[in-house]
Motif scaffolding. Structure first.
Motif, PDB file in Angstrom:
ATOM      1  N   GLU A 142       1.174  -0.952   0.244  1.00 24.78           N
ATOM      2  CA  GLU A 142       0.422   0.129  -0.208  1.00 24.78           C
ATOM      3  C   GLU A 142       0.748   0.917  -0.130  1.00 24.78           C
ATOM      4  OE1 GLU A 142      -4.225   0.806   2.093  1.00 24.78           O
ATOM      5  OE2 GLU A 142      -2.791   0.894   3.892  1.00 24.78           O
ATOM      6  N   GLU A 178      -1.936   6.553  -0.053  1.00 18.64           N
ATOM      7  CA  GLU A 178      -3.294   5.085  -0.103  1.00 18.64           C
ATOM      8  C   GLU A 178      -3.587   4.701   1.686  1.00 18.64           C
ATOM      9  OE1 GLU A 178      -2.891   1.929  -3.971  1.00 18.64           O
ATOM     10  OE2 GLU A 178      -2.006   1.946  -1.999  1.00 18.64           O
ATOM     11  N   ARG A 209      -6.855   6.170   3.835  1.00 17.78           N
ATOM     12  CA  ARG A 209      -7.722   5.587   4.076  1.00 17.78           C
ATOM     13  C   ARG A 209      -7.657   5.635   5.633  1.00 17.78           C
ATOM     14  NH1 ARG A 209      -6.389   0.307   6.748  1.00 17.78           N
ATOM     15  NH2 ARG A 209      -4.242   0.207   6.038  1.00 17.78           N
TER      16      ARG A 209
END
Length: 65
Positions: A7, A11, A15
């Motif tokens: 990730e 990203e 999140r």
């Protein structure tokens, strides 16, 4: 919450923000949230972030506008 394998930093940041927004009355200070975020990064991204801010991000002062 932790950064997943593969990730990207972006990203994971997106999140992380969604998780924080899903519970706006969590009671954590901004400094606590920064510590949780930084401590859950993979080593390479944590090192890059520290380099970009000119030192250990956890030792920086939070300025509230």
């Amino acid at each position: 919450i932790e950064q997943d394998d593969g990730e990207s930093l972006y990203e994971y940041w997106e999140r992380f923000k969604k998780v924080c927004a899903s519970c706006p009355y969590h009671g954590y200070t901004n400094q606590d949230l920064i510590l949780y975020f930084v401590n859950s990064l993979d080593r390479d991204d944590a090192n890059m972030l520290s380099s970009a801010c000119g030192g250990n991000l956890q030792n920086k002062t939070i300025l509230v506008a």
